[in-house]
Motif scaffolding. Structure first.
Motif, PDB file in Angstrom:
ATOM      1  N   CYS A  94      -5.374   2.223 -14.348  1.00  0.00           N
ATOM      2  CA  CYS A  94      -6.149   3.444 -14.553  1.00  0.00           C
ATOM      3  C   CYS A  94      -5.690   4.513 -13.570  1.00  0.00           C
ATOM      4  O   CYS A  94      -5.633   5.701 -13.906  1.00  0.00           O
ATOM      5  N   GLY A  95      -5.326   4.102 -12.356  1.00  0.00           N
ATOM      6  CA  GLY A  95      -4.793   5.050 -11.388  1.00  0.00           C
ATOM      7  C   GLY A  95      -3.529   5.722 -11.883  1.00  0.00           C
ATOM      8  O   GLY A  95      -3.349   6.935 -11.697  1.00  0.00           O
ATOM      9  N   ILE A  96      -2.638   4.962 -12.518  1.00  0.00           N
ATOM     10  CA  ILE A  96      -1.420   5.539 -13.075  1.00  0.00           C
ATOM     11  C   ILE A  96      -1.763   6.571 -14.134  1.00  0.00           C
ATOM     12  O   ILE A  96      -1.189   7.667 -14.169  1.00  0.00           O
ATOM     13  N   ALA A  97      -2.715   6.246 -15.006  1.00  0.00           N
ATOM     14  CA  ALA A  97      -3.138   7.200 -16.034  1.00  0.00           C
ATOM     15  C   ALA A  97      -3.767   8.440 -15.405  1.00  0.00           C
ATOM     16  O   ALA A  97      -3.528   9.569 -15.852  1.00  0.00           O
ATOM     17  N   LEU A  98      -4.568   8.256 -14.360  1.00  0.00           N
ATOM     18  CA  LEU A  98      -5.195   9.387 -13.675  1.00  0.00           C
ATOM     19  C   LEU A  98      -4.166  10.322 -13.071  1.00  0.00           C
ATOM     20  O   LEU A  98      -4.375  11.541 -13.006  1.00  0.00           O
ATOM     21  N   LEU A 122     -12.588  -4.964  -2.758  1.00  0.00           N
ATOM     22  CA  LEU A 122     -11.531  -4.066  -2.308  1.00  0.00           C
ATOM     23  C   LEU A 122     -12.022  -2.617  -2.353  1.00  0.00           C
ATOM     24  O   LEU A 122     -13.137  -2.334  -2.774  1.00  0.00           O
ATOM     25  N   VAL A 123     -11.185  -1.697  -1.917  1.00  0.00           N
ATOM     26  CA  VAL A 123     -11.510  -0.269  -1.900  1.00  0.00           C
ATOM     27  C   VAL A 123     -10.389   0.486  -2.591  1.00  0.00           C
ATOM     28  O   VAL A 123      -9.205   0.238  -2.316  1.00  0.00           O
ATOM     29  N   TYR A 124     -10.739   1.374  -3.498  1.00  0.00           N
ATOM     30  CA  TYR A 124      -9.751   2.174  -4.232  1.00  0.00           C
ATOM     31  C   TYR A 124      -9.155   3.223  -3.295  1.00  0.00           C
ATOM     32  O   TYR A 124      -9.864   3.787  -2.452  1.00  0.00           O
ATOM     33  N   PRO A 125      -7.856   3.540  -3.411  1.00  0.00           N
ATOM     34  CA  PRO A 125      -7.241   4.526  -2.520  1.00  0.00           C
ATOM     35  C   PRO A 125      -7.900   5.908  -2.625  1.00  0.00           C
ATOM     36  O   PRO A 125      -8.287   6.347  -3.713  1.00  0.00           O
ATOM     37  N   LEU A 126      -7.997   6.584  -1.499  1.00  0.00           N
ATOM     38  CA  LEU A 126      -8.639   7.903  -1.464  1.00  0.00           C
ATOM     39  C   LEU A 126      -7.968   8.889  -2.413  1.00  0.00           C
ATOM     40  O   LEU A 126      -8.646   9.645  -3.132  1.00  0.00           O
ATOM     41  N   HIS A 127      -6.634   8.898  -2.439  1.00  0.00           N
ATOM     42  CA  HIS A 127      -5.907   9.813  -3.320  1.00  0.00           C
ATOM     43  C   HIS A 127      -6.345   9.627  -4.764  1.00  0.00           C
ATOM     44  O   HIS A 127      -6.571  10.595  -5.500  1.00  0.00           O
ATOM     45  N   ASP A 128      -6.514   8.358  -5.174  1.00  0.00           N
ATOM     46  CA  ASP A 128      -6.870   8.074  -6.564  1.00  0.00           C
ATOM     47  C   ASP A 128      -8.349   8.319  -6.830  1.00  0.00           C
ATOM     48  O   ASP A 128      -8.736   8.673  -7.948  1.00  0.00           O
ATOM     49  N   GLN A 174       0.829  -1.203   0.000  1.00  0.00           N
ATOM     50  CA  GLN A 174       0.000   0.000   0.000  1.00  0.00           C
ATOM     51  C   GLN A 174       0.863   1.253   0.000  1.00  0.00           C
ATOM     52  O   GLN A 174       0.589   2.214  -0.728  1.00  0.00           O
ATOM     53  N   ALA A 175       1.919   1.245   0.802  1.00  0.00           N
ATOM     54  CA  ALA A 175       2.819   2.409   0.864  1.00  0.00           C
ATOM     55  C   ALA A 175       3.507   2.634  -0.476  1.00  0.00           C
ATOM     56  O   ALA A 175       3.678   3.782  -0.910  1.00  0.00           O
ATOM     57  N   ALA A 176       3.888   1.537  -1.141  1.00  0.00           N
ATOM     58  CA  ALA A 176       4.566   1.666  -2.431  1.00  0.00           C
ATOM     59  C   ALA A 176       3.630   2.249  -3.482  1.00  0.00           C
ATOM     60  O   ALA A 176       4.012   3.130  -4.273  1.00  0.00           O
ATOM     61  N   ILE A 177       2.386   1.774  -3.509  1.00  0.00           N
ATOM     62  CA  ILE A 177       1.404   2.295  -4.469  1.00  0.00           C
ATOM     63  C   ILE A 177       1.125   3.766  -4.192  1.00  0.00           C
ATOM     64  O   ILE A 177       1.120   4.600  -5.110  1.00  0.00           O
ATOM     65  N   ASN A 178       0.890   4.097  -2.930  1.00  0.00           N
ATOM     66  CA  ASN A 178       0.595   5.487  -2.579  1.00  0.00           C
ATOM     67  C   ASN A 178       1.749   6.415  -2.950  1.00  0.00           C
ATOM     68  O   ASN A 178       1.519   7.540  -3.417  1.00  0.00           O
ATOM     69  N   ARG A 179       2.972   5.948  -2.765  1.00  0.00           N
ATOM     70  CA  ARG A 179       4.128   6.785  -3.104  1.00  0.00           C
ATOM     71  C   ARG A 179       4.185   7.053  -4.604  1.00  0.00           C
ATOM     72  O   ARG A 179       4.396   8.192  -5.038  1.00  0.00           O
ATOM     73  N   VAL A 180       4.001   6.006  -5.408  1.00  0.00           N
ATOM     74  CA  VAL A 180       4.020   6.177  -6.857  1.00  0.00           C
ATOM     75  C   VAL A 180       2.967   7.181  -7.299  1.00  0.00           C
ATOM     76  O   VAL A 180       3.238   8.116  -8.065  1.00  0.00           O
ATOM     77  N   GLN A 181       1.744   7.011  -6.817  1.00  0.00           N
ATOM     78  CA  GLN A 181       0.655   7.878  -7.255  1.00  0.00           C
ATOM     79  C   GLN A 181       0.875   9.328  -6.831  1.00  0.00           C
ATOM     80  O   GLN A 181       0.617  10.256  -7.608  1.00  0.00           O
ATOM     81  N   PHE A 182       1.353   9.526  -5.626  1.00  0.00           N
ATOM     82  CA  PHE A 182       1.603  10.878  -5.138  1.00  0.00           C
ATOM     83  C   PHE A 182       2.713  11.541  -5.942  1.00  0.00           C
ATOM     84  O   PHE A 182       2.584  12.692  -6.377  1.00  0.00           O
ATOM     85  N   GLU A 183       3.815  10.824  -6.156  1.00  0.00           N
ATOM     86  CA  GLU A 183       4.960  11.414  -6.848  1.00  0.00           C
ATOM     87  C   GLU A 183       4.682  11.620  -8.334  1.00  0.00           C
ATOM     88  O   GLU A 183       5.124  12.620  -8.915  1.00  0.00           O
ATOM     89  N   LEU A 195      -9.728  10.762  -9.814  1.00  0.00           N
ATOM     90  CA  LEU A 195     -10.842  10.420 -10.703  1.00  0.00           C
ATOM     91  C   LEU A 195     -11.951  11.461 -10.609  1.00  0.00           C
ATOM     92  O   LEU A 195     -12.463  11.933 -11.637  1.00  0.00           O
ATOM     93  N   THR A 196     -12.327  11.834  -9.393  1.00  0.00           N
ATOM     94  CA  THR A 196     -13.419  12.790  -9.199  1.00  0.00           C
ATOM     95  C   THR A 196     -13.076  14.154  -9.768  1.00  0.00           C
ATOM     96  O   THR A 196     -13.934  14.830 -10.348  1.00  0.00           O
ATOM     97  N   ASP A 197     -11.812  14.562  -9.636  1.00  0.00           N
ATOM     98  CA  ASP A 197     -11.381  15.843 -10.208  1.00  0.00           C
ATOM     99  C   ASP A 197     -11.567  15.855 -11.726  1.00  0.00           C
ATOM    100  O   ASP A 197     -11.852  16.898 -12.318  1.00  0.00           O
TER     101      ASP A 197
END
Length: 251
Positions: A112-116, A138-144, A82-91, A148-150
């Motif tokens: 799709c998260g990477i594209a977002l 499962l539940v999609y990360p809040l950041h992602d 989870q930490a690794a995914i969150n780091r990639v998406q944030f950075e 998507l919502t943006d």
């Protein structure tokens, strides 16, 4: 290596290269990606980062489900993942360079998260999009979810997330999930590379401020706006305009 960075002039290409698994991301890939993002960010010669599949076909089928299932009872591994995914998406969402996802096939779940997380998305007509945690319990990360919502607004975001259904490229364009349909990204890449890197860099920062909730200028944004008039890019851009030629911006 299932991920690699290649450069072509002033454009860096972050290539997803695991075609035998439909470019699904495993832990090794999530952990490798920040280093590649940093490598691109540190190059003063680059103007743009393109994220794409190494071979024509699926962009990314999402997380490696077989790996997730095998590790489901390993709490330490799941926290690390989870930490690794969150780091990639944030950075990726805050990368120094403008970023473009070029999508030629399935773009699902974490893919799709990477594209977002990229600034812009160009898709071919063969592309399909879906975010499928609701089909997996499962539940999609809040950041992602915010990314998507943006892009598509809360109603469309809920439809996509609640159903896990796949949508085609035409519909993705209609609802704002992608910005352009094209069989290649060359025209948009050329236009972005030719533009003022200072303008794009500062505009990207301004957009991020807006997305993070800022609605009024502050001392910093006013300074950036004012100082642009004394910058080298403004001089080159206006001179080129008067001379009726294309500008030649520096780094």
């Amino acid at each position: 290596m299932s991920l690699r960075l290649e450069t072509d002039g002033r454009v860096a290409h972050l290539l997803i290269d695991r075609a035998d698994k439909r470019n699904a991301f495993n832990m090794d890939m999530w952990e490798a990606m920040p280093g590649l993002l940093d490598q691109a960010a540190r190059s003063s010669d680059l103007r743009l980062l393109v994220v794409r599949a190494a071979a024509s076909g699926p962009f990314c089928a999402g997380a490696d489900i077989k790996e997730l299932l095998a590790k489901k009872d390993d709490n330490a591994w799941r926290a690390k993942n989870q930490a690794a995914i969150n780091r990639v998406q944030f950075e990726l969402a805050r990368h120094r360079l403008p970023t473009l996802a070029f999508i030629e096939g399935d773009c699902i779940g974490g893919g799709c998260g990477i594209a977002l997380a990229c600034d812009l998305r160009v898709a071919t007509t063969a592309a399909r999009f879906g975010i499928t945690p609701a089909k997996l319990g499962l539940v999609y990360p809040l950041h992602d979810v915010k990314l998507l919502t943006d892009l598509v607004g809360p109603g469309q975001a809920k439809r996509i997330l609640y159903t896990g259904s796949l949508i085609g490229a035409d519909e993705a364009l209609r609802i704002g999930l992608v910005e352009q349909l094209a069989e290649d990204s060359a025209e948009l890449v050329e236009a972005m590379v030719a533009a003022s890197p200072h303008s794009i860099r500062e505009t990207k920062r301004f957009v991020r401020r807006v997305l993070d909730g800022q609605a009024e200028d502050d001392e910093e944004t006013l300074r950036v706006f004012a100082e642009a008039f004394t910058g080298a890019d403004f001089l080159e851009g206006t001179t080129a305009f008067l001379e009726k030629r294309k500008p030649r911006f520096g780094k």
